[in-house]
Design a protein around this motif. Structure first.
Motif, PDB file in Angstrom:
ATOM      1  N   GLU A   1       0.842  -1.202   0.000  1.00 35.39           N
ATOM      2  CA  GLU A   1       0.000   0.000   0.000  1.00 35.39           C
ATOM      3  C   GLU A   1       0.878   1.253   0.000  1.00 35.39           C
ATOM      4  O   GLU A   1       0.544   2.258  -0.645  1.00 35.39           O
ATOM      5  CB  GLU A   1      -0.909   0.015   1.225  1.00 35.39           C
ATOM      6  N   GLU A   2       1.987   1.185   0.718  1.00 39.34           N
ATOM      7  CA  GLU A   2       2.907   2.323   0.749  1.00 39.34           C
ATOM      8  C   GLU A   2       3.498   2.596  -0.636  1.00 39.34           C
ATOM      9  O   GLU A   2       3.714   3.757  -1.009  1.00 39.34           O
ATOM     10  CB  GLU A   2       4.026   2.064   1.747  1.00 39.34           C
ATOM     11  N   LEU A   3       3.769   1.541  -1.372  1.00 38.62           N
ATOM     12  CA  LEU A   3       4.284   1.694  -2.732  1.00 38.62           C
ATOM     13  C   LEU A   3       3.249   2.394  -3.613  1.00 38.62           C
ATOM     14  O   LEU A   3       3.578   3.312  -4.376  1.00 38.62           O
ATOM     15  CB  LEU A   3       4.648   0.326  -3.308  1.00 38.62           C
ATOM     16  N   VAL A   4       2.003   1.967  -3.521  1.00 36.03           N
ATOM     17  CA  VAL A   4       0.921   2.602  -4.279  1.00 36.03           C
ATOM     18  C   VAL A   4       0.800   4.076  -3.897  1.00 36.03           C
ATOM     19  O   VAL A   4       0.680   4.957  -4.763  1.00 36.03           O
ATOM     20  CB  VAL A   4      -0.415   1.860  -4.042  1.00 36.03           C
TER      21      VAL A   4
ATOM     22  N   TRP B   1       3.086   6.036  -2.714  1.00 30.67           N
ATOM     23  CA  TRP B   1       4.255   6.759  -3.246  1.00 30.67           C
ATOM     24  C   TRP B   1       4.030   7.145  -4.708  1.00 30.67           C
ATOM     25  O   TRP B   1       4.292   8.274  -5.125  1.00 30.67           O
ATOM     26  CB  TRP B   1       5.493   5.885  -3.094  1.00 30.67           C
ATOM     27  N   ILE B   2       3.542   6.202  -5.494  1.00 31.94           N
ATOM     28  CA  ILE B   2       3.277   6.471  -6.907  1.00 31.94           C
ATOM     29  C   ILE B   2       2.216   7.560  -7.059  1.00 31.94           C
ATOM     30  O   ILE B   2       2.380   8.510  -7.845  1.00 31.94           O
ATOM     31  CB  ILE B   2       2.820   5.181  -7.624  1.00 31.94           C
ATOM     32  N   LEU B   3       1.138   7.452  -6.318  1.00 32.09           N
ATOM     33  CA  LEU B   3       0.047   8.415  -6.444  1.00 32.09           C
ATOM     34  C   LEU B   3       0.468   9.812  -5.995  1.00 32.09           C
ATOM     35  O   LEU B   3       0.121  10.814  -6.624  1.00 32.09           O
ATOM     36  CB  LEU B   3      -1.169   7.942  -5.643  1.00 32.09           C
ATOM     37  N   LYS B   4       1.236   9.891  -4.920  1.00 27.88           N
ATOM     38  CA  LYS B   4       1.704  11.200  -4.455  1.00 27.88           C
ATOM     39  C   LYS B   4       2.621  11.837  -5.490  1.00 27.88           C
ATOM     40  O   LYS B   4       2.557  13.048  -5.739  1.00 27.88           O
ATOM     41  CB  LYS B   4       2.439  11.047  -3.121  1.00 27.88           C
ATOM     42  N   ARG B   5       3.473  11.033  -6.096  1.00 28.78           N
ATOM     43  CA  ARG B   5       4.388  11.555  -7.130  1.00 28.78           C
ATOM     44  C   ARG B   5       3.599  12.063  -8.326  1.00 28.78           C
ATOM     45  O   ARG B   5       3.942  13.092  -8.912  1.00 28.78           O
ATOM     46  CB  ARG B   5       5.367  10.454  -7.552  1.00 28.78           C
TER      47      ARG B   5
ATOM     48  N   ILE C   1      -2.068  -3.732  -6.962  1.00 29.74           N
ATOM     49  CA  ILE C   1      -1.383  -2.502  -7.361  1.00 29.74           C
ATOM     50  C   ILE C   1      -2.061  -1.884  -8.572  1.00 29.74           C
ATOM     51  O   ILE C   1      -2.434  -0.701  -8.569  1.00 29.74           O
ATOM     52  CB  ILE C   1       0.108  -2.773  -7.656  1.00 29.74           C
ATOM     53  N   ALA C   2      -2.232  -2.674  -9.620  1.00 30.80           N
ATOM     54  CA  ALA C   2      -2.814  -2.162 -10.866  1.00 30.80           C
ATOM     55  C   ALA C   2      -4.212  -1.590 -10.643  1.00 30.80           C
ATOM     56  O   ALA C   2      -4.551  -0.509 -11.138  1.00 30.80           O
ATOM     57  CB  ALA C   2      -2.857  -3.279 -11.914  1.00 30.80           C
TER      58      ALA C   2
END
Length: 289
Positions: free
Chosen positions: A99-102, A104-108, A134-135
């Protein structure tokens, strides 16, 4: 039997295997799923009872939990990034670290002036999608993105497709062995992967409920080639990542330095290693030079 009495018995029988807090969390997860009752309902109505038929079902669940079958598999579902996902023995149970990875992507994406807002017509590829967590989470939160997901397992993809339908998102799923792939055939703005990364030498650190139940195909790599998936995906990213595109990985917590070295040798730029909520090296981001 009163539900509160069964709760006490349930926790007592599980505490030799799980700690009391985890056993209690199992109880409330199951009671909410099976009976649509929340903790507050039981507090407000202490005289609620289980029927004999319901106790039979609960005893069966209890015995399976004693065998350390994950509660998510017993319920057939779990929550990830605010969404519900079906899970079974063909897919890994999504973790909070992912969830943290997701996130990170969304915040970026929100910070990126070129792709911020609702007009994010970007192309995303998730490699080794498993349950699709993730997808699907990215597709749900970036509604104008075009999202693709690859997995080698047809059974995993069948589960992921159900999850996409249940969450009302459009993801193109592809059955493909990434290690045998020479070119992805198109350009992507984001390539993300949570590939197998647990070395066999680390099996002793894996909890029995994971080791005995979750798919080893999605978990383990050989000790002498632990970065095999990362190297292959990074090679594909060199060909198929757009000019301003980014590569994201979830990684083995013990191999953060090795991941940085790999990406530097492959001439990636803006490489960033990030720790998870537990303080472990867990995510890497990189861009094309």
């Amino acid at each position: 039997m009163k539900i509160k009495e069964y709760r006490t018995q349930f926790i007592q029988e599980l505490t030799p295997i799980y700690d009391a807090g985890e056993a209690e969390s199992f109880f409330y997860l199951i009671v909410e799923e099976k009976h649509q009752l929340k903790r507050i309902d039981l507090a407000l109505h202490p005289d609620l009872v289980f029927s004999e038929a319901e106790i039979v079902i609960w005893n069966s669940i209890l015995e399976q939990l004693k065998q350390e079958i994950p509660v998510q598999y017993l319920l057939g579902k779990t929550s990830f990034y605010g969404l519900d996902f079906e899970v079974n023995e063909n897919v890994l149970i999504p973790r909070p670290e992912t969830e943290e990875l997701v996130e990170w992507i969304l915040k970026r994406q929100k910070l990126n002036p070129e792709t911020s807002g609702e007009s994010q017509n970007i192309r995303i590829l998730d490699i080794g999608t498993g349950s699709g967590c993730i997808a699907i989470s990215l597709a749900k939160n970036l509604p104008n993105a075009t999202v693709f997901a690859i997995d080698v397992s047809e059974k995993a993809l069948a589960t992921a497709k159900k999850n996409a339908e249940n969450n009302s998102v459009n993801v193109t799923f592809i059955n493909q062995n990434i290690l045998e792939t020479e070119d992805l055939g198109q350009q992507f703005d984001i390539i993300v992967s949570n590939p197998p990364y647990v070395r066999n030498l680390e099996k002793e650190e894996i909890k029995k409920n994971v080791l005995d139940n979750e798919p080893h195909l999605a978990l383990f790599v050989e000790d002498n080639d632990a970065l095999i998936f990362y190297k292959k995906i990074a090679e594909l990213a060199q060909k198929n990542l757009s000019e301003n595109g980014r590569l994201y990985f979830e990684i083995n917590q013990y191999l953060g330095k090795e991941m940085i070295d790999l990406l530097e040798k492959m001439n990636f730029a803006a490489i960033e290693l990030r720790k998870d909520i537990y303080g472990n090296d867990r995510m890497v981001r990189a861009s094309m030079k």
